[in-house]
Design a protein around this motif. Structure first.
Motif, mmCIF file in Angstrom:
data_model
loop_
_atom_site.group_PDB
_atom_site.id
_atom_site.type_symbol
_atom_site.label_atom_id
_atom_site.label_comp_id
_atom_site.label_asym_id
_atom_site.label_seq_id
_atom_site.Cartn_x
_atom_site.Cartn_y
_atom_site.Cartn_z
ATOM 1 N N ALA A 121 -2.228 1.519 2.662
ATOM 2 C CA ALA A 121 -3.189 1.621 3.753
ATOM 3 C C ALA A 121 -2.582 1.084 5.046
ATOM 4 O O ALA A 121 -2.778 1.653 6.127
ATOM 5 N N ASP A 122 -1.815 -0.002 4.947
ATOM 6 C CA ASP A 122 -1.182 -0.601 6.127
ATOM 7 C C ASP A 122 -0.077 0.286 6.695
ATOM 8 O O ASP A 122 0.276 0.166 7.867
ATOM 9 N N ALA A 123 0.491 1.152 5.861
ATOM 10 C CA ALA A 123 1.585 2.024 6.294
ATOM 11 C C ALA A 123 1.085 3.309 6.945
ATOM 12 O O ALA A 123 1.898 4.166 7.303
ATOM 13 N N ALA A 124 -0.205 3.433 7.129
ATOM 14 C CA ALA A 124 -0.760 4.643 7.746
ATOM 15 C C ALA A 124 -0.120 4.862 9.113
ATOM 16 O O ALA A 124 0.015 3.940 9.903
ATOM 17 N N GLY A 125 0.316 6.080 9.360
ATOM 18 C CA GLY A 125 0.928 6.413 10.645
ATOM 19 C C GLY A 125 2.443 6.312 10.645
ATOM 20 O O GLY A 125 3.092 6.834 11.539
ATOM 21 N N LYS A 126 3.007 5.652 9.653
ATOM 22 C CA LYS A 126 4.464 5.525 9.581
ATOM 23 C C LYS A 126 5.005 6.693 8.760
ATOM 24 O O LYS A 126 4.371 7.142 7.820
ATOM 25 N N LYS A 127 6.207 7.166 9.128
ATOM 26 C CA LYS A 127 6.797 8.297 8.405
ATOM 27 C C LYS A 127 8.272 8.053 8.149
ATOM 28 O O LYS A 127 8.908 7.252 8.830
ATOM 29 N N GLY A 128 8.784 8.745 7.170
ATOM 30 C CA GLY A 128 10.218 8.743 6.889
ATOM 31 C C GLY A 128 10.785 7.372 6.575
ATOM 32 O O GLY A 128 10.215 6.594 5.809
ATOM 33 N N ASP A 129 11.940 7.080 7.197
ATOM 34 C CA ASP A 129 12.651 5.827 6.936
ATOM 35 C C ASP A 129 11.834 4.613 7.354
ATOM 36 O O ASP A 129 11.912 3.561 6.720
ATOM 37 N N GLU A 130 11.050 4.755 8.425
ATOM 38 C CA GLU A 130 10.217 3.630 8.876
ATOM 39 C C GLU A 130 9.206 3.260 7.794
ATOM 40 O O GLU A 130 9.017 2.087 7.471
ATOM 41 N N ARG A 131 8.558 4.269 7.207
ATOM 42 C CA ARG A 131 7.574 4.029 6.149
ATOM 43 C C ARG A 131 8.248 3.443 4.907
ATOM 44 O O ARG A 131 7.744 2.520 4.281
ATOM 45 N N LYS A 132 9.413 4.013 4.575
ATOM 46 C CA LYS A 132 10.144 3.551 3.396
ATOM 47 C C LYS A 132 10.508 2.071 3.538
ATOM 48 O O LYS A 132 10.316 1.281 2.605
ATOM 49 N N ALA A 133 11.011 1.691 4.701
ATOM 50 C CA ALA A 133 11.389 0.300 4.945
ATOM 51 C C ALA A 133 10.154 -0.602 4.924
ATOM 52 O O ALA A 133 10.183 -1.698 4.352
ATOM 53 N N PHE A 134 9.073 -0.133 5.530
ATOM 54 C CA PHE A 134 7.845 -0.923 5.552
ATOM 55 C C PHE A 134 7.320 -1.150 4.139
ATOM 56 O O PHE A 134 6.965 -2.275 3.773
ATOM 57 N N MET A 135 7.267 -0.102 3.340
ATOM 58 C CA MET A 135 6.746 -0.213 1.976
ATOM 59 C C MET A 135 7.626 -1.142 1.132
ATOM 60 O O MET A 135 7.113 -1.947 0.363
ATOM 61 N N LYS A 136 8.942 -1.036 1.301
ATOM 62 C CA LYS A 136 9.848 -1.904 0.538
ATOM 63 C C LYS A 136 9.579 -3.366 0.882
ATOM 64 O O LYS A 136 9.465 -4.215 -0.006
ATOM 65 N N ASN A 137 9.463 -3.648 2.171
ATOM 66 C CA ASN A 137 9.212 -5.013 2.630
ATOM 67 C C ASN A 137 7.838 -5.500 2.165
ATOM 68 O O ASN A 137 7.688 -6.613 1.679
#
Length: 102
Positions: free
Chosen positions: A39-55
């Protein structure tokens, strides 16, 4: 023979109907974390989302506050007892200090 076939078919049908509707199991902590991070990653795509989810998924949960020591408990109870005197203060301090540590 026909009765046996009908019984087998009925048993298969009943077991597939039961398997189709599994009981809703409570979510695990990791599943809850995944839902929150997603839910917090809404709006993020690609590598940005991947990095956010990993963190987000590797982050440790906030640790609970350290239990109060007797000294800090005494200070807190003393401050809360301001204005009380005599037996009233004595009873309050006894109750406050004997309360379970937080």
């Amino acid at each position: 023979m026909n009765k046996l076939f009908v019984l087998c078919a009925a048993a298969c049908f009943a077991s597939s109907a039961i398997a189709a509707e599994p009981a809703a199991a409570p979510k695990t902590a990791q599943q809850n974390k995944m839902t929150t991070c997603n839910a917090d990653a809404a709006g993020k795509k690609g590598d940005e989302r991947k990095a956010f989810m990993k963190n987000c998924l590797s982050a440790k949960p906030a640790e609970a506050a350290a239990p109060a020591t007797q000294q800090t408990k005494m200070k807190t109870c003393n401050a809360d007892a301001a204005g009380k005197k005599g037996d009233e203060r004595k009873a309050f301090m006894k109750a406050c200090l004997s309360a379970p540590k937080s």
